[in-house]
Write an enzyme that holds these catalytic residues in place. Structure first.
Site, PDB file in Angstrom:
ATOM      1  N   ILE A  40       7.864   7.053  16.931  1.00 54.02           N
ATOM      2  CA  ILE A  40       7.557   7.726  15.652  1.00 54.02           C
ATOM      3  C   ILE A  40       6.302   8.573  15.755  1.00 54.02           C
ATOM      4  CG2 ILE A  40       7.125   7.386  13.192  1.00 54.02           C
ATOM      5  CD1 ILE A  40       9.903   6.440  14.026  1.00 54.02           C
ATOM      6  N   LYS A  80       0.853  -1.205   0.000  1.00 45.72           N
ATOM      7  CA  LYS A  80       0.000   0.000   0.000  1.00 45.72           C
ATOM      8  C   LYS A  80       0.882   1.245   0.000  1.00 45.72           C
ATOM      9  CE  LYS A  80      -1.660   1.594   4.026  1.00 45.72           C
ATOM     10  NZ  LYS A  80      -1.386   2.994   4.364  1.00 45.72           N
ATOM     11  N   ASN A  81       1.866   1.285   0.897  1.00 50.03           N
ATOM     12  CA  ASN A  81       2.641   2.525   1.064  1.00 50.03           C
ATOM     13  C   ASN A  81       3.641   2.763  -0.051  1.00 50.03           C
ATOM     14  OD1 ASN A  81       1.133   3.030   3.267  1.00 50.03           O
ATOM     15  ND2 ASN A  81       2.705   2.488   4.774  1.00 50.03           N
ATOM     16  N   ASP A  98       4.677   0.589  12.026  1.00 47.00           N
ATOM     17  CA  ASP A  98       3.441   0.005  11.474  1.00 47.00           C
ATOM     18  C   ASP A  98       3.237  -1.441  11.898  1.00 47.00           C
ATOM     19  OD1 ASP A  98       3.532   1.753   8.258  1.00 47.00           O
ATOM     20  OD2 ASP A  98       3.074   2.406  10.293  1.00 47.00           O
ATOM     21  N   ARG A 145       0.664  14.835  12.613  1.00 42.99           N
ATOM     22  CA  ARG A 145       1.123  14.615  11.240  1.00 42.99           C
ATOM     23  C   ARG A 145       1.373  15.915  10.480  1.00 42.99           C
ATOM     24  NH1 ARG A 145      -0.843   9.174   9.752  1.00 42.99           N
ATOM     25  NH2 ARG A 145       0.870   9.164   8.300  1.00 42.99           N
ATOM     26  N   ARG A 200      -4.010  10.898   4.408  1.00 45.26           N
ATOM     27  CA  ARG A 200      -2.855  11.780   4.532  1.00 45.26           C
ATOM     28  C   ARG A 200      -1.921  11.650   3.342  1.00 45.26           C
ATOM     29  NH1 ARG A 200       0.721  14.392   7.461  1.00 45.26           N
ATOM     30  NH2 ARG A 200       2.911  13.889   7.109  1.00 45.26           N
ATOM     31  N   ARG A 251      -8.658  -0.231   4.470  1.00 44.94           N
ATOM     32  CA  ARG A 251      -7.718   0.746   3.900  1.00 44.94           C
ATOM     33  C   ARG A 251      -6.391   0.076   3.539  1.00 44.94           C
ATOM     34  NH1 ARG A 251      -6.930   6.196   7.038  1.00 44.94           N
ATOM     35  NH2 ARG A 251      -5.574   6.325   5.229  1.00 44.94           N
ATOM     36  N   CYS A 292      -4.710  12.941  12.336  1.00 50.08           N
ATOM     37  CA  CYS A 292      -5.373  11.644  12.216  1.00 50.08           C
ATOM     38  C   CYS A 292      -5.291  10.986  13.588  1.00 50.08           C
ATOM     39  CB  CYS A 292      -4.738  10.787  11.130  1.00 50.08           C
ATOM     40  SG  CYS A 292      -3.191  10.075  11.623  1.00 50.08           S
TER      41      CYS A 292
HETATM   42  C1  EPZ Z   1       4.504   6.931   6.223  1.00 48.35           C
HETATM   43  O1  EPZ Z   1       3.776   8.015   6.777  1.00 48.35           O
HETATM   44  C2  EPZ Z   1       3.520   5.771   6.147  1.00 48.35           C
HETATM   45  N1  EPZ Z   1       2.407   6.128   5.283  1.00 48.35           N
HETATM   46  C3  EPZ Z   1       3.002   5.432   7.545  1.00 48.35           C
HETATM   47  O2  EPZ Z   1       2.160   4.287   7.436  1.00 48.35           O
HETATM   48  C4  EPZ Z   1       4.199   5.075   8.421  1.00 48.35           C
HETATM   49  O3  EPZ Z   1       3.736   4.821   9.740  1.00 48.35           O
HETATM   50  C5  EPZ Z   1       5.201   6.243   8.434  1.00 48.35           C
HETATM   51  O4  EPZ Z   1       5.600   6.545   7.080  1.00 48.35           O
HETATM   52  C6  EPZ Z   1       6.446   5.929   9.239  1.00 48.35           C
HETATM   53  O5  EPZ Z   1       7.068   4.784   8.730  1.00 48.35           O
HETATM   54  C7  EPZ Z   1       2.578   6.061   3.936  1.00 48.35           C
HETATM   55  O6  EPZ Z   1       3.633   5.724   3.435  1.00 48.35           O
HETATM   56  C8  EPZ Z   1       1.382   6.408   3.104  1.00 48.35           C
HETATM   57  P1  EPZ Z   1       6.697  10.244   8.316  1.00 48.35           P
HETATM   58  P2  EPZ Z   1       4.437   9.498   6.776  1.00 48.35           P
HETATM   59  O7  EPZ Z   1       6.682  11.484   7.488  1.00 48.35           O
HETATM   60  O8  EPZ Z   1       5.203   9.710   5.537  1.00 48.35           O
HETATM   61  C9  EPZ Z   1       6.603  13.499  11.786  1.00 48.35           C
HETATM   62  C10 EPZ Z   1       0.232   3.007   7.716  1.00 48.35           C
HETATM   63  O9  EPZ Z   1      -0.234   2.485   8.749  1.00 48.35           O
HETATM   64  N2  EPZ Z   1       6.686  14.473  10.675  1.00 48.35           N
HETATM   65  O10 EPZ Z   1       7.911   9.369   8.290  1.00 48.35           O
HETATM   66  O11 EPZ Z   1       3.379  10.456   7.129  1.00 48.35           O
HETATM   67  C11 EPZ Z   1       5.246  12.827  11.823  1.00 48.35           C
HETATM   68  O12 EPZ Z   1       4.322  13.631  12.544  1.00 48.35           O
HETATM   69  C12 EPZ Z   1       0.769   4.425   7.776  1.00 48.35           C
HETATM   70  O13 EPZ Z   1       0.349   2.429   6.605  1.00 48.35           O
HETATM   71  C13 EPZ Z   1       6.874  15.819  10.976  1.00 48.35           C
HETATM   72  O14 EPZ Z   1       6.989  16.204  12.139  1.00 48.35           O
HETATM   73  O15 EPZ Z   1       5.448   9.347   8.007  1.00 48.35           O
HETATM   74  C14 EPZ Z   1       5.519  11.526  12.508  1.00 48.35           C
HETATM   75  O16 EPZ Z   1       5.530  11.742  13.913  1.00 48.35           O
HETATM   76  C15 EPZ Z   1       0.545   5.064   9.136  1.00 48.35           C
HETATM   77  N3  EPZ Z   1       6.930  16.718   9.956  1.00 48.35           N
HETATM   78  C16 EPZ Z   1       6.931  11.171  12.035  1.00 48.35           C
HETATM   79  O17 EPZ Z   1       7.503  12.394  11.557  1.00 48.35           O
HETATM   80  C17 EPZ Z   1       6.814  16.334   8.646  1.00 48.35           C
HETATM   81  O18 EPZ Z   1       6.886  17.207   7.745  1.00 48.35           O
HETATM   82  C18 EPZ Z   1       6.947  10.144  10.911  1.00 48.35           C
HETATM   83  O19 EPZ Z   1       6.341  10.713   9.817  1.00 48.35           O
HETATM   84  C19 EPZ Z   1       6.613  14.970   8.362  1.00 48.35           C
HETATM   85  C20 EPZ Z   1       6.563  14.053   9.391  1.00 48.35           C
END
Ligand code: EPZ
Length: 423
Positions: free
Chosen positions: A331, A22-23, A309, A123, A94, A401, A118
């Site tokens: 995370i 998915k991701n 995840d 996020r 998202r 999802r 969310c």
């Molecule tokens: C991706 O989300 C995945 N989603 C998430 O999977 C996964 O949990 C996450 O990466 C971490 O591995 C998709 O790929 C669609 P991040 P993403 O940016 O890109 C903070 C699932 O269950 N952050 O690495 O949103 C954020 O708040 C989903 O399939 C900032 O502060 O994750 C979080 O605490 C859930 N500022 C941490 O970093 C930013 O600009 C990780 O976020 C971006 C992120």
């Protein structure tokens, strides 16, 4: 709304096929915006999030066609397009924010709704927008939308230091950099397999990218990208999820398409928990060495560390492990919503901030529980597989999802599980 009924106690035996990730698919699809030529994805998963991304890309003017019952996604994007990603789609998922970089790179401007928070956290998108600003984008937040404009109509290469190895920000910046003028270097980039899969696809389209899978990614901008056909990488989170099924309730299951290099840290933890994982030429074979798993401590980290995840699913295993386990979620700020539901099933869990302490019990008891987010929903099903009696998991739209055919995949290896109409 539907619910899933699980009657626990069956050992599981047989094979489960693992779908495309998915991701990975959610970041590969927006890549079609980077080219006037067709982009075709094979081995695509059939999930509601993919349908949401399809709607979003179609709202921007891309042609997106689902073939072979959703396994193949054929896309193309000609001429000028709509550059406004509306809140009513973005708020549902998202990952919609992954059109920001490609729109800016293709059209020089974009209006993308902020996704909003969310269940698992606020996020924010500051790492995405700070990186794009370094590439010459002027980005303003107005009425819930990010209004972005590339100075001079085209992004320029830059050296970007990420404060955190954000997956989405790495994907957005990498895609934007493929068409920027000059070279972009991302330091402290995310290293997840989905990043490497995206880079492989972009290279097929003609992009010049090096270092994907490491903490430093270098992109040499080009003037245009071409056509490509790309197979979506196997879903390591679905893989890890189903590996926990025989671990929790006994038996031996082979996960077809599974590869250890997708989930190294997770496999190490399973080994410490007393779970045997063997690579075969078809996938991964999994079985629990003893009657109960061993307690282990888990800390979630960016890849190649233990995936956030898989934290909820691992907690389900540790609820009946022999001993006390401590899970640290580093995370996301609110990713223990499955804990109160597991406690309803007799688990002994104490949550303090980002730390959950799990005292393993002999056996969980089936109960009505509620899914709160995608990964929490499947951890409740895993717990139900081992629990005494019946577990009813409601609000399974969360599950749809990210997991296709859960009932078929688990009943195919002997689980007593069915999907029912709920109130
Ligand atoms: C991706 O989300 C995945 N989603 C998430 O999977 C996964 O949990 C996450 O990466 C971490 O591995 C998709 O790929 C669609 P991040 P993403 O940016 O890109 C903070 C699932 O269950 N952050 O690495 O949103 C954020 O708040 C989903 O399939 C900032 O502060 O994750 C979080 O605490 C859930 N500022 C941490 O970093 C930013 O600009 C990780 O976020 C971006 C992120």
């Amino acid at each position: 709304m539907d619910a899933i009924l699980v009657r626990g106690g069956n050992a599981l035996n047989g094979q489960i096929p693992i779908a495309g990730a998915k991701n990975a698919c959610l970041t590969l699809m927006p890549a079609t915006l980077l080219s006037e030529e067709p982009l075709t994805l094979t081995n695509a998963p059939r999930l509601s999030d993919i349908r949401t991304m399809t709607q979003l890309l179609q709202s921007l003017g891309a042609e997106v066609t689902s073939l072979q019952e959703g396994r193949v996604i054929a896309m193309s994007c000609h001429g000028a397009i709509n550059t406004r990603a509306d809140y009513d789609i973005v708020r549902k998922m998202r990952a919609s924010n992954l059109v920001l970089g490609p729109l800016l790179a293709r059209e020089g401007h974009a209006e993308v709704s902020l996704p909003g928070g969310c269940a698992i956290g606020a996020r924010p998108m500051d790492i995405h927008t700070d990186g794009l600003a370094k590439m010459g984008a002027q980005i303003d937040l107005r009425d819930g939308y990010l209004y972005a404009k590339a100075a001079g109509g085209r992004l320029k290469g830059a050296v970007i230091d990420f404060p955190f190895a954000s997956v989405g920000a790495t994907e957005n910046i990498m895609m934007a950099a493929t068409l920027a003028k000059g070279t972009t270097v991302i330091n402290n980039a995310a290293r997840e397999p989905e990043i490497v899969d995206l880079a492989d696809c972009l290279r097929r389209m003609g992009a010049q990218i090096d270092g994907d899978g490491t903490a430093t990614i270098t992109v040499q901008g080009v003037d245009r990208l071409g056509a490509a056909t790309h197979p979506v990488v196997a879903d390591r989170i679905e893989l890890g999820t189903y590996m926990l099924a025989p671990a929790i309730c006994g038996g031996e299951v082979e996960l077809l398409g599974g590869r250890i290099n997708l989930i190294g840290a997770f496999c190490e933890k399973l080994d410490a928990a007393g779970i045997d994982v063997t690579q075969t030429d078809r996938g991964l074979k999994v079985k629990c060495r003893g009657a109960r798993a061993n307690a282990v401590d888990v800390t979630t980290e960016p890849f190649p560390g233990f995936p956030t995840d898989l934290q909820a699913q691992m907690m389900a295993l540790l609820c009946t492990a022999d001993g006390t386990s401590v899970l640290e979620e580093t995370i996301f700020e609110n990713r223990f919503m499955h804990a109160p539901e597991l406690i309803r099933m007799g688990a002994s869990i104490e949550v303090h901030g980002g730390r959950a302490t799990v005292q393993g019990v002999e056996r969980l008891k089936g109960a009505p529980v509620m899914a709160t987010d995608l990964r929490a929903s499947v951890s409740l099903i895993l717990a139900g597989l081992a629990a005494e009696g019946e577990t009813k998991v409601s609000r399974v739209y969360h599950l749809d999802r990210g997991y296709e055919h859960v009932v078929a995949k688990l009943s195919g290896v002997g689980a007593d599980i069915e999907r029912i109409k709920d109130q």
